[in-house]
Design a protein around this motif. Structure first.
Motif, PDB file in Angstrom:
ATOM      1  N   ALA A  34       0.800  -1.229   0.000  1.00 31.32           N
ATOM      2  CA  ALA A  34       0.000   0.000   0.000  1.00 31.32           C
ATOM      3  C   ALA A  34       0.831   1.276   0.000  1.00 31.32           C
ATOM      4  O   ALA A  34       0.285   2.367  -0.178  1.00 31.32           O
ATOM      5  N   ASN A  35       2.138   1.165   0.192  1.00 30.44           N
ATOM      6  CA  ASN A  35       2.954   2.366   0.407  1.00 30.44           C
ATOM      7  C   ASN A  35       3.807   2.749  -0.794  1.00 30.44           C
ATOM      8  O   ASN A  35       4.754   3.536  -0.669  1.00 30.44           O
ATOM      9  N   GLY A  36       3.515   2.228  -1.987  1.00 30.15           N
ATOM     10  CA  GLY A  36       4.327   2.538  -3.160  1.00 30.15           C
ATOM     11  C   GLY A  36       4.349   4.023  -3.490  1.00 30.15           C
ATOM     12  O   GLY A  36       3.404   4.763  -3.175  1.00 30.15           O
ATOM     13  N   GLY A  37       5.427   4.478  -4.128  1.00 31.72           N
ATOM     14  CA  GLY A  37       5.568   5.875  -4.520  1.00 31.72           C
ATOM     15  C   GLY A  37       4.625   6.259  -5.640  1.00 31.72           C
ATOM     16  O   GLY A  37       4.086   5.408  -6.359  1.00 31.72           O
ATOM     17  N   GLN A  38       4.436   7.571  -5.819  1.00 34.81           N
ATOM     18  CA  GLN A  38       3.419   8.078  -6.745  1.00 34.81           C
ATOM     19  C   GLN A  38       3.967   8.589  -8.071  1.00 34.81           C
ATOM     20  O   GLN A  38       3.192   8.984  -8.950  1.00 34.81           O
ATOM     21  N   TYR A  39       5.277   8.599  -8.244  1.00 40.79           N
ATOM     22  CA  TYR A  39       5.858   9.222  -9.437  1.00 40.79           C
ATOM     23  C   TYR A  39       6.165   8.181 -10.515  1.00 40.79           C
ATOM     24  O   TYR A  39       6.475   7.030 -10.237  1.00 40.79           O
ATOM     25  N   GLY A  40       6.112   8.621 -11.776  1.00 42.78           N
ATOM     26  CA  GLY A  40       6.481   7.755 -12.883  1.00 42.78           C
ATOM     27  C   GLY A  40       5.316   6.967 -13.444  1.00 42.78           C
ATOM     28  O   GLY A  40       4.158   7.173 -13.086  1.00 42.78           O
ATOM     29  N   SER A  41       5.635   6.015 -14.321  1.00 46.10           N
ATOM     30  CA  SER A  41       4.634   5.211 -15.010  1.00 46.10           C
ATOM     31  C   SER A  41       4.976   3.732 -14.880  1.00 46.10           C
ATOM     32  O   SER A  41       6.146   3.356 -14.729  1.00 46.10           O
ATOM     33  N   TRP A  42       3.935   2.909 -14.981  1.00 46.32           N
ATOM     34  CA  TRP A  42       4.148   1.465 -14.941  1.00 46.32           C
ATOM     35  C   TRP A  42       4.769   0.999 -16.249  1.00 46.32           C
ATOM     36  O   TRP A  42       4.336   1.375 -17.338  1.00 46.32           O
TER      37      TRP A  42
END
Length: 219
Positions: A34-42
């Motif tokens: 649940a704590n993954g970062g918010q920047y970038g793309s998959w």
């Protein structure tokens, strides 16, 4: 000429079909935290070869850049693959998208009991939250659980810790009994030039059954 063209089309179709079958895996569970970062793309999902599973891992880490430097810490994760008979132990390692900074730290693998096999089955991700005007790093480290396939016993698998920049968010769920981690997909922020780089922000891992049952996922 027409016959030759028809043969070419059939051959091309067979090649594309074989490639699709090689890249796809039957997934029984997708593991997330649940704590993954918010920047970038998959980025693209990547899998161990058919009938192989993750027996260990490696991390691409940028070392601490000092008080005034731009830190990214974790840039990539690689899964070390093996079949259950260990005939191809460690021959193949797979990684999804990766950041451009740092170096690989070296592989660690699950202890392999005599007469059985142990594979990765759950993970925990260390992540630093948004820092405002300060230096963001996002994901910094990852650790795993190994499950012994014959009796379900569990062991920790942790690479020596690096520069601590975040907090552990809690363990993911486990792969269902009779399955193990077989692939991954990462969320990567590309190089920001003169901006604040974070590289790897989040990751999901796929579980595959030892009998290859489940839903098809992959290219």
């Amino acid at each position: 000429m027409l016959l030759r063209y028809f043969a070419y089309v059939v051959s091309l179709t067979l090649i594309l079909t074989c490639n699709a079958q090689t890249d796809a895996r039957r997934v029984t569970e997708t593991l997330r935290v649940a704590n993954g970062g918010q920047y970038g793309s998959w980025t693209t999902d990547e899998f161990c070869p058919p009938h192989q599973f993750a027996v260990g891992y490696d991390m691409k880490i940028e070392p601490y850049q000092g008080i005034t430097g731009d830190d990214t810490t974790l840039n990539a994760i690689a899964l070390v693959c093996s079949d259950i008979e260990r005939q191809h132990f460690g021959e193949k390692a797979v990684t999804s998208g990766q950041g451009p900074f740092g170096d690989w730290k070296g592989r660690v693998t699950c202890n392999q009991p005599i007469g059985s096999a142990a594979f990765l089955s759950a993970f925990d991700l260390e992540v630093e939250g948004p820092q405002g005007r300060l230096d963001d790093t996002a994901a910094g480290w990852v650790k795993f659980k190994c499950t012994q396939m014959d009796d379900g016993s569990v062991q920790d698998l942790v690479k020596d810790p690096g520069h601590n920049t975040g907090s552990w968010g809690g363990w993911s769920s486990f792969c269902p009994r009779g399955s193990a981690i077989c692939g991954l997909q990462t969320r990567i922020e590309p190089n920001q030039g003169n901006g604040d780089d974070t590289a790897l922000n989040d990751v999901i891992f796929y579980c595959c059954a030892l009998d290859e049952g489940g839903s098809v996922v992959g290219k």
